[in-house]
Design an enzyme around this catalytic site. Structure first.
Site, PDB file in Angstrom:
ATOM      1  CB  THR A 186      -1.014  -0.259   1.383  1.00  0.00           C
ATOM      2  OG1 THR A 186      -1.332   1.650   1.458  1.00  0.00           O
ATOM      3  CG2 THR A 186      -0.814  -0.337   2.487  1.00  0.00           C
ATOM      4  CG  ASP A 187      -0.579   4.946  -1.167  1.00  0.00           C
ATOM      5  OD1 ASP A 187      -1.913   4.505  -0.264  1.00  0.00           O
ATOM      6  OD2 ASP A 187      -2.174   5.502  -1.777  1.00  0.00           O
ATOM      7  CD  GLU A 188      -3.437   3.592   4.423  1.00  0.00           C
ATOM      8  OE1 GLU A 188      -2.684   3.521   5.747  1.00  0.00           O
ATOM      9  OE2 GLU A 188      -4.555   3.748   3.825  1.00  0.00           O
ATOM     10  CE1 TYR A 212      -3.110  -2.425   5.808  1.00  0.00           C
ATOM     11  CE2 TYR A 212      -3.385  -0.500   5.639  1.00  0.00           C
ATOM     12  CZ  TYR A 212      -3.654  -1.518   4.951  1.00  0.00           C
ATOM     13  OH  TYR A 212      -3.336  -2.077   3.564  1.00  0.00           O
ATOM     14  CE  LYS A 241      -0.079  -4.840   3.232  1.00  0.00           C
ATOM     15  NZ  LYS A 241      -0.657  -6.003   2.656  1.00  0.00           N
TER      16      LYS A 241
HETATM   17  P1  NAD Z   1      -9.971  -7.041   2.892  1.00  0.00           P
HETATM   18  O1  NAD Z   1      -9.460  -6.561   3.645  1.00  0.00           O
HETATM   19  O2  NAD Z   1     -11.273  -6.764   2.124  1.00  0.00           O
HETATM   20  O3  NAD Z   1      -9.851  -8.619   2.150  1.00  0.00           O
HETATM   21  C1  NAD Z   1      -8.374  -8.790   3.398  1.00  0.00           C
HETATM   22  C2  NAD Z   1      -8.546 -10.717   2.948  1.00  0.00           C
HETATM   23  O4  NAD Z   1      -7.773 -11.615   3.748  1.00  0.00           O
HETATM   24  C3  NAD Z   1     -10.213 -11.009   3.673  1.00  0.00           C
HETATM   25  O5  NAD Z   1     -10.724 -12.201   2.765  1.00  0.00           O
HETATM   26  C4  NAD Z   1      -9.642 -11.746   4.944  1.00  0.00           C
HETATM   27  O6  NAD Z   1     -10.700 -12.811   4.765  1.00  0.00           O
HETATM   28  C5  NAD Z   1      -8.368 -12.553   4.389  1.00  0.00           C
HETATM   29  N1  NAD Z   1      -7.952 -12.571   5.627  1.00  0.00           N
HETATM   30  C6  NAD Z   1      -7.097 -11.897   6.694  1.00  0.00           C
HETATM   31  N2  NAD Z   1      -6.507 -12.825   8.127  1.00  0.00           N
HETATM   32  C7  NAD Z   1      -6.361 -13.783   7.191  1.00  0.00           C
HETATM   33  C8  NAD Z   1      -5.673 -14.771   7.632  1.00  0.00           C
HETATM   34  N3  NAD Z   1      -4.872 -15.069   8.226  1.00  0.00           N
HETATM   35  N4  NAD Z   1      -5.067 -16.128   6.397  1.00  0.00           N
HETATM   36  C9  NAD Z   1      -5.720 -16.117   5.837  1.00  0.00           C
HETATM   37  N5  NAD Z   1      -6.915 -15.240   4.958  1.00  0.00           N
HETATM   38  C10 NAD Z   1      -6.667 -13.844   5.913  1.00  0.00           C
HETATM   39  O7  NAD Z   1      -8.588  -6.104   2.297  1.00  0.00           O
HETATM   40  P2  NAD Z   1      -8.210  -5.298   0.824  1.00  0.00           P
HETATM   41  O8  NAD Z   1      -9.014  -4.046   0.633  1.00  0.00           O
HETATM   42  O9  NAD Z   1      -8.807  -6.853  -0.349  1.00  0.00           O
HETATM   43  O10 NAD Z   1      -6.734  -5.736   0.362  1.00  0.00           O
HETATM   44  C11 NAD Z   1      -5.723  -6.201   0.157  1.00  0.00           C
HETATM   45  C12 NAD Z   1      -4.849  -6.076  -0.299  1.00  0.00           C
HETATM   46  O11 NAD Z   1      -4.654  -4.833  -0.359  1.00  0.00           O
HETATM   47  C13 NAD Z   1      -4.434  -6.154   1.584  1.00  0.00           C
HETATM   48  O12 NAD Z   1      -2.765  -6.988   1.586  1.00  0.00           O
HETATM   49  C14 NAD Z   1      -4.099  -4.394   1.268  1.00  0.00           C
HETATM   50  O13 NAD Z   1      -3.035  -3.808   2.421  1.00  0.00           O
HETATM   51  C15 NAD Z   1      -3.850  -4.023   0.416  1.00  0.00           C
HETATM   52  N6  NAD Z   1      -4.244  -3.058  -0.393  1.00  0.00           N
HETATM   53  C16 NAD Z   1      -5.900  -2.401  -0.127  1.00  0.00           C
HETATM   54  C17 NAD Z   1      -5.710  -1.346  -0.528  1.00  0.00           C
HETATM   55  C18 NAD Z   1      -7.283  -1.032  -0.882  1.00  0.00           C
HETATM   56  O14 NAD Z   1      -7.954   0.577  -0.623  1.00  0.00           O
HETATM   57  N7  NAD Z   1      -8.107  -1.526   0.014  1.00  0.00           N
HETATM   58  C19 NAD Z   1      -4.627  -0.822  -1.050  1.00  0.00           C
HETATM   59  C20 NAD Z   1      -3.885  -0.233  -1.413  1.00  0.00           C
HETATM   60  C21 NAD Z   1      -3.412  -2.159  -0.914  1.00  0.00           C
HETATM   61  O1  DAU Z   2      -4.609   4.455   0.741  1.00  0.00           O
HETATM   62  C1  DAU Z   2      -4.723   2.193   0.608  1.00  0.00           C
HETATM   63  C2  DAU Z   2      -5.349   2.107   2.241  1.00  0.00           C
HETATM   64  O2  DAU Z   2      -6.769   2.666   1.784  1.00  0.00           O
HETATM   65  C3  DAU Z   2      -5.020   0.673   2.109  1.00  0.00           C
HETATM   66  O3  DAU Z   2      -3.845   0.494   2.722  1.00  0.00           O
HETATM   67  C4  DAU Z   2      -6.100   0.174   2.994  1.00  0.00           C
HETATM   68  O4  DAU Z   2      -6.235  -0.999   3.415  1.00  0.00           O
HETATM   69  C5  DAU Z   2      -7.126   0.996   3.359  1.00  0.00           C
HETATM   70  O5  DAU Z   2      -8.643   0.688   3.945  1.00  0.00           O
HETATM   71  C6  DAU Z   2      -7.707   2.437   2.842  1.00  0.00           C
HETATM   72  O6  DAU Z   2      -6.998   3.189   4.466  1.00  0.00           O
HETATM   73  P1  DAU Z   2      -7.530   4.766   4.118  1.00  0.00           P
HETATM   74  O7  DAU Z   2      -7.393   4.568   5.985  1.00  0.00           O
HETATM   75  O8  DAU Z   2      -7.034   5.635   3.375  1.00  0.00           O
HETATM   76  O9  DAU Z   2      -8.715   4.084   4.083  1.00  0.00           O
HETATM   77  P2  DAU Z   2     -10.812   4.103   4.484  1.00  0.00           P
HETATM   78  O10 DAU Z   2     -11.451   4.039   3.790  1.00  0.00           O
HETATM   79  O11 DAU Z   2     -11.128   3.748   5.870  1.00  0.00           O
HETATM   80  O12 DAU Z   2     -10.855   5.915   5.185  1.00  0.00           O
HETATM   81  C7  DAU Z   2     -10.867   7.230   3.272  1.00  0.00           C
HETATM   82  C8  DAU Z   2     -10.296   8.446   4.088  1.00  0.00           C
HETATM   83  O13 DAU Z   2     -11.715   8.587   5.044  1.00  0.00           O
HETATM   84  C9  DAU Z   2      -9.361   8.596   5.610  1.00  0.00           C
HETATM   85  O14 DAU Z   2      -8.844   9.737   5.140  1.00  0.00           O
HETATM   86  C10 DAU Z   2     -10.121   8.246   6.385  1.00  0.00           C
HETATM   87  C11 DAU Z   2     -11.718   8.947   6.509  1.00  0.00           C
HETATM   88  N1  DAU Z   2     -12.870   8.427   7.387  1.00  0.00           N
HETATM   89  C12 DAU Z   2     -13.147   6.875   7.123  1.00  0.00           C
HETATM   90  C13 DAU Z   2     -13.930   6.192   7.667  1.00  0.00           C
HETATM   91  C14 DAU Z   2     -14.430   4.939   7.724  1.00  0.00           C
HETATM   92  C15 DAU Z   2     -13.854   9.265   7.053  1.00  0.00           C
HETATM   93  O15 DAU Z   2     -14.118  10.429   7.065  1.00  0.00           O
HETATM   94  N2  DAU Z   2     -14.822   8.664   8.217  1.00  0.00           N
HETATM   95  C16 DAU Z   2     -14.960   7.538   7.874  1.00  0.00           C
HETATM   96  O16 DAU Z   2     -15.605   7.002   8.923  1.00  0.00           O
END
Ligand code: NAD
Ligand code: DAU
Length: 340
Positions: free
Chosen positions: A128-130, A155, A159
């Site tokens: 992730t970019d985070e 988190y 990562k």
């Molecule tokens: P998500 O939370 O929707 O899904 C995570 C999945 O992993 C779930 O199906 C869960 O059951 C499984 N899991 C959790 N713990 C496990 C374990 N111990 N063994 C096997 N499976 C397990 O996550 P997402 O948003 O789809 O993110 C997927 C990946 O992409 C993550 O690694 C996250 O860091 C990365 N990522 C997410 C975003 C985003 O915006 N959502 C952006 C950049 C990177």
């Molecule tokens: O940048 C990539 C990341 O994006 C991934 O690595 C993470 O897995 C993914 O969850 C996401 O993280 P963020 O924290 O950016 O996403 P989230 O949707 O939780 O929040 C987006 C923005 O909105 C953040 O600035 C917090 C804000 N927010 C979020 C929630 C849930 C609110 O203002 N209110 C809310 O209720």
């Protein structure tokens, strides 16, 4: 026709789930193994359309369960691993960091050991970019692959730790790897604890939308289908050992995102409620995707086309998200927010 066995971890979650569907449909000659523990974030109902296909397989397992993972790799001899499985929600990492270290750090290391033991062709670690920390509001500053890692939340620290272990297995043991670092994804099957699906589902139910702080934090939004295409490209064409940032220059403040959804659904901005800010809330993320573009990737969605598609999907798939928000998710929501 080259047959390959690909292990996708976390394929019951949001991005992994979209990736599994993309790969099963695009590559009938590949066997796609979806390995997932089915935590609160994983569900298999999303795979109804592919579950009977010959090239789709599901394994319920914990990536941190060493014996099970090593035996599985020895039995199946995977060619590729694409590793999504993780605890992914920043707010949950603030209240309960331990599981983030266990799954994201220890789990990744177990997978690397298993991959090293059987000798695989490529391990793609989805990060992730985070991990880069936060940018200020200067619109000319971006995260590149050279930006130092400076994670701020439990988190993102977990990562970043996993990224370093993946890198070390390449440098020390020569394991063929890539690390991808993507910006915020959105699209079908996004779990409704995250900003965009939370806003869509609550606006549709005429419920208040919790916006943290002043709503001016910026995220760089990428449609999940564009992310899936990027990972496919990196898997096949990425130079081993390299990191690739993934993002499409779609920066929006959180308030702009929420306002767009409210306007599209024809509701009132009175639904917006500013609430206590997230601890350590990163100000701004923005990706410079030049390196991946040079490999041949280009996003197909703008934020406008992507959010319209996503809102339409949530309108047409109420059953999916309603079943989630009516279950144990309700307890989480009450613990996290004090809204109606
Ligand atoms: P998500 O939370 O929707 O899904 C995570 C999945 O992993 C779930 O199906 C869960 O059951 C499984 N899991 C959790 N713990 C496990 C374990 N111990 N063994 C096997 N499976 C397990 O996550 P997402 O948003 O789809 O993110 C997927 C990946 O992409 C993550 O690694 C996250 O860091 C990365 N990522 C997410 C975003 C985003 O915006 N959502 C952006 C950049 C990177
Ligand atoms: O940048 C990539 C990341 O994006 C991934 O690595 C993470 O897995 C993914 O969850 C996401 O993280 P963020 O924290 O950016 O996403 P989230 O949707 O939780 O929040 C987006 C923005 O909105 C953040 O600035 C917090 C804000 N927010 C979020 C929630 C849930 C609110 O203002 N209110 C809310 O209720």
């Amino acid at each position: 026709m080259i047959r390959r066995k690909i292990l996708v971890t976390g394929g019951a979650g949001f991005i992994g789930g979209n990736f599994v569907q993309f790969m099963v449909n695009k590559y009938p000659q590949y066997d796609i193994y979806n390995l997932d523990l089915l935590t609160y974030a994983g569900d298999l109902t999303k795979h109804r359309d592919i579950e009977d296909k010959e090239n789709y397989h599901f394994v319920k397992a914990d990536i941190a369960d060493r014996d099970t993972i090593i035996s599985l790799f020895e039995k199946e001899k995977f060619d590729y691993v694409v590793h999504f499985a993780a605890e992914s929600h920043v707010d949950r990492s603030i209240t309960d960091p331990e599981i983030f270290v266990r799954t994201n750090v220890m789990g990744t290391q177990v997978l690397l050991d298993a991959a090293k033991q059987i000798g695989i062709a490529k391990f793609v670690h989805v990060s992730t970019d985070e991990v880069y920390g936060q940018l200020d509001f200067d619109p000319s500053s971006f995260f590149t692959e050279e930006t130092p890692l400076q994670p701020n939340s439990p988190y993102s620290a977990s990562k970043a730790s996993s990224d370093l272990i993946v890198r070390a297995y390449h440098e020390t043991y020569g394991l063929p790897i890539n690390i991808t670092r993507c910006s915020n994804n959105y699209g079908p099957y996004h779990f409704p604890e995250k900003l965009i699906p939370l806003t869509i589902s609550r606006v549709l139910n005429d419920q208040k939308i919790p916006v943290y702080g002043d709503g001016k934090n910026i995220r760089d939004w990428l449609h999940v289908f564009d992310h899936c295409a990027a990972i496919d490209l990196v898997l096949h064409e990425g130079i081993s050992g390299e990191v690739y940032n993934v993002g499409g220059h779609n920066e929006r403040t959180n308030l702009e995102v929420v306002q767009t959804i409210i306007q599209t659904l024809g509701k009132s901005e009175e639904l917006i409620e500013f609430v206590t800010d997230r601890l350590g809330h990163d100000k701004r993320y923005a990706i410079d995707p030049t390196k991946l573009e040079q490999l041949g990737w280009k996003p197909t969605y703008t934020f406008e086309t992507g959010i319209a598609q996503t809102i339409q999907w949530y309108l047409e798939n109420k059953e999916w998200w309603e079943s989630i928000i009516s279950g144990e998710y309700q307890d989480y929501f009450e613990m996290q927010y004090s809204l109606n």
